[in-house]
Motif scaffolding. Structure first.
Motif, PDB file in Angstrom:
ATOM      1  N   GLU A   1       0.942  -1.080   0.062  1.00  9.34           N
ATOM      2  CA  GLU A   1       0.114  -0.014  -0.110  1.00  9.34           C
ATOM      3  C   GLU A   1       0.879   1.292  -0.145  1.00  9.34           C
TER       4      GLU A   1
ATOM      5  N   ALA B   1       1.638   2.228  -3.526  1.00  8.60           N
ATOM      6  CA  ALA B   1       0.415   2.059  -4.303  1.00  8.60           C
ATOM      7  C   ALA B   1       0.205   3.792  -4.897  1.00  8.60           C
ATOM      8  N   THR B   2       0.103   3.741  -6.130  1.00  9.30           N
ATOM      9  CA  THR B   2      -0.484   5.083  -6.491  1.00  9.30           C
ATOM     10  C   THR B   2      -1.833   5.309  -6.687  1.00  9.30           C
TER      11      THR B   2
ATOM     12  N   ASP C   1      -3.362   2.966  -9.014  1.00 13.48           N
ATOM     13  CA  ASP C   1      -3.476   1.687  -8.452  1.00 13.48           C
ATOM     14  C   ASP C   1      -4.733   1.564  -7.745  1.00 13.48           C
ATOM     15  N   ARG C   2      -4.886   2.498  -6.567  1.00 10.97           N
ATOM     16  CA  ARG C   2      -6.184   2.193  -5.851  1.00 10.97           C
ATOM     17  C   ARG C   2      -7.334   2.517  -6.397  1.00 10.97           C
TER      18      ARG C   2
ATOM     19  N   ASP D   1      -8.140  -0.922  -8.176  1.00 11.51           N
ATOM     20  CA  ASP D   1      -8.575  -1.835  -7.122  1.00 11.51           C
ATOM     21  C   ASP D   1      -9.980  -1.760  -6.715  1.00 11.51           C
TER      22      ASP D   1
ATOM     23  N   MET E   1      -4.906  -4.557 -14.464  1.00 13.22           N
ATOM     24  CA  MET E   1      -4.039  -3.695 -13.658  1.00 13.22           C
ATOM     25  C   MET E   1      -4.319  -4.091 -12.253  1.00 13.22           C
ATOM     26  N   SER E   2      -5.585  -4.163 -11.634  1.00  5.30           N
ATOM     27  CA  SER E   2      -5.724  -4.664 -10.396  1.00  5.30           C
ATOM     28  C   SER E   2      -5.189  -5.975 -10.215  1.00  5.30           C
TER      29      SER E   2
ATOM     30  N   ASN F   1      -2.751  -7.492 -11.670  1.00 12.78           N
ATOM     31  CA  ASN F   1      -1.138  -7.322 -11.559  1.00 12.78           C
ATOM     32  C   ASN F   1      -0.801  -6.682 -10.500  1.00 12.78           C
ATOM     33  N   ARG F   2      -1.403  -5.822  -9.455  1.00 12.36           N
ATOM     34  CA  ARG F   2      -1.229  -5.305  -8.304  1.00 12.36           C
ATOM     35  C   ARG F   2      -1.319  -6.377  -7.302  1.00 12.36           C
TER      36      ARG F   2
END
Length: 168
Positions: free
Chosen positions: A48, A51-52, A55-56, A59, A122-123, A125-126
């Motif tokens: 976290e 996280a950019t 990214d959030r 998610d 993307m989520s 991958n995160r």
């Protein structure tokens, strides 16, 4: 043994290898064991922290798009769209704005799918990156535990030998 020991000595004593021959993770754990410090932040906290905002957002979109609430709500919207653009508007004297075969609706659905799919990827991958951080964290905790058990075992052996030599 003191709280601050030489990690090179611990590598030789506990693992039977030179410190320089160990992997980076093993060296980091030995430094922590030698200094008496605990493992760093929780894996989720570490992920976290990096996280950019994007990214959030990814998610959140994946969490909403992959929920039953979204599926049910979206089904209600689609059903309402189709009902509204059937003969309902004609009853009150208006022409449907997207009559059957619902070309505008198809465009909107295609656009939603084209945007939502990469965001969900993307989520994912995160999440995979979080899983790698968790695995590395778990490995470090397990290695530290094994090293501490080895240290305690050696201490007990040493104390037992001292006890035998004082009695004998």
């Amino acid at each position: 043994m003191s709280h601050t020991e030489d990690p090179r000595h611990l590598a030789r004593e506990l693992l039977g290898r030179d410190f320089e021959d160990l992997a980076t993770d093993e060296q980091r754990v030995l430094r922590r064991v030698a200094s008496g410090t605990f493992t760093g932040s929780d894996a989720d906290e570490a992920a976290e922290a990096h996280a950019t905002r994007a990214d959030r957002l990814a998610d959140k979109v994946a969490a909403i798009g992959g929920s039953w609430g979204f599926i049910i709500g979206f089904a209600v919207v689609l059903l309402g769209w189709m009902l509204l653009n059937s003969r309902v508007l004609e009853v009150i004297g208006l022409d449907p704005f997207d009559a059957y075969p619902y070309i505008f609706l198809n465009l909107m659905l295609s656009t939603l799918a084209a945007v939502q799919a990469p965001v969900i990827l993307m989520s994912q991958n995160r999440q995979a990156a979080k899983d790698r951080i968790t695995a590395r964290h778990d490995y470090e905790v397990n290695l530290r535990t094994q090293l501490e058990i080895l240290r305690l075992s050696r201490k007990i052996e040493h104390l037992a030998q001292e006890l035998r030599s004082t009695r004998g």
